[in-house]
Design an enzyme around this catalytic site. Structure first.
Site, short mmCIF file in Angstrom:
data_model
loop_
_atom_site.label_atom_id
_atom_site.label_comp_id
_atom_site.label_asym_id
_atom_site.label_seq_id
_atom_site.Cartn_x
_atom_site.Cartn_y
_atom_site.Cartn_z
N HIS A 62 7.75 5.02 -4.93
CA HIS A 62 8.10 5.80 -3.59
C HIS A 62 6.57 5.42 -3.38
O HIS A 62 5.61 5.35 -3.95
CB HIS A 62 8.25 7.25 -4.04
N HIS A 64 4.16 7.93 -2.81
CA HIS A 64 3.47 8.90 -3.41
C HIS A 64 1.86 8.27 -3.93
O HIS A 64 2.34 7.16 -4.08
CB HIS A 64 3.93 10.07 -4.10
N ASP A 66 -0.12 8.74 -6.79
CA ASP A 66 -0.34 8.26 -7.71
C ASP A 66 0.94 7.59 -8.21
O ASP A 66 0.85 7.08 -9.82
CB ASP A 66 -0.01 9.73 -8.62
N HIS A 67 1.39 6.67 -6.94
CA HIS A 67 2.39 5.71 -7.20
C HIS A 67 2.19 4.39 -6.90
O HIS A 67 2.33 3.44 -7.35
CB HIS A 67 3.84 6.13 -7.13
#
Length: 245
Positions: A62, A64, A66-67
């Site tokens: 996804h 975001h 941090d990904h």
């Protein structure tokens, strides 16, 4: 398959952990694929002895930071170190636009620079396999607000001998059972002890634990409250954890 949890942390570095990044490759220490590439991933990959230029494919759960926030750094590192191998990014609808926007925010002009390699972006379609000569990946849409659909991922190596799944970030959904079905390892978010919107909590996960068809469940993406909870009944990931299947 060698699975390395390069980053096991949440968005905020809780417990001093790197953001989500899972490296897949043969059992020779190299890696050809990443599942997620959080903003800290380039540092984590180098610290753990991986060559970022050897990464051929990045599978994103996804959008975001941090990904997927490490992708601009991965692309620019390849540009400055004269990478010639093309990079494929497979992510949710809108990944190509979001990546270009992130690159422009971090390094204006970088999204349109000519390079010695191509960055190919492919979009997930729910439960539609994506295959390379290395693996087949199947996305399962889950419940996490990130401005685009979010997915759990199941990855099977080319000869079908090893299967690993990762939940991504999500509230409880039965799609997790489908993603984990028949896997050797299921890396699963265990974000908090008690329910919180858009994330998987240990209480709910515990209620459904016996329904999972996986040989080994390992918790990751732990918040401060999860890190301080009694996790003695769970196997948990840490940065640098290596699992061979």
């Amino acid at each position: 398959m060698r699975i390395t949890v390069v980053g096991s942390g949440d968005a905020f570095g809780s417990g001093g952990r790197f953001q989500t990044c899972i490296a897949l490759g043969p059992d020779d220490g190299n890696a050809h694929t990443l599942v997620d590439c959080g903003a800290t991933s380039l540092v984590a990959l180098r610290e753990q002895g991986f060559d970022p230029n050897a990464i051929e494919t990045v599978l994103i759960t996804h959008l975001h930071g941090d990904h997927f926030g490490g992708l601009p750094f991965l692309v620019l590192d390849g540009q400055f170190r004269r990478r010639t191998t093309d990079l494929t990014v497979v992510g949710p609808p809108g990944t190509e636009r979001r990546l270009a926007e992130a690159m422009e925010v971090f390094f204006p002009g970088s999204s349109t620079v000519r390079r010695r390699f191509e960055v190919r972006v492919v979009e997930h379609r729910d439960r539609a396999p994506f295959s390379t000569e290395r693996f087949t990946a199947v996305p399962f849409e889950v419940r996490h607000a990130s401005g685009a659909p979010a997915y759990a991922l199941r990855v099977q190596d080319a000869d079908g001998a090893a299967r690993v799944a990762y939940s991504g970030d999500t509230e409880w959904t039965d799609a997790l059972l489908a993603a984990a079905e028949g896997t050797d390892v299921f890396l699963c978010e265990g974000y908090t002890p008690a329910p919180v919107r858009w994330h998987l909590d240990l209480g709910t996960l515990g209620e459904h634990r016996d329904r999972f068809d996986t040989r080994r469940m390992i918790l990751t993406h732990l918040s401060p409250t999860a890190l301080s909870a009694d996790l003695s009944g769970w196997e948990t990931a840490h940065d640098g954890l290596v699992v061979r299947v």
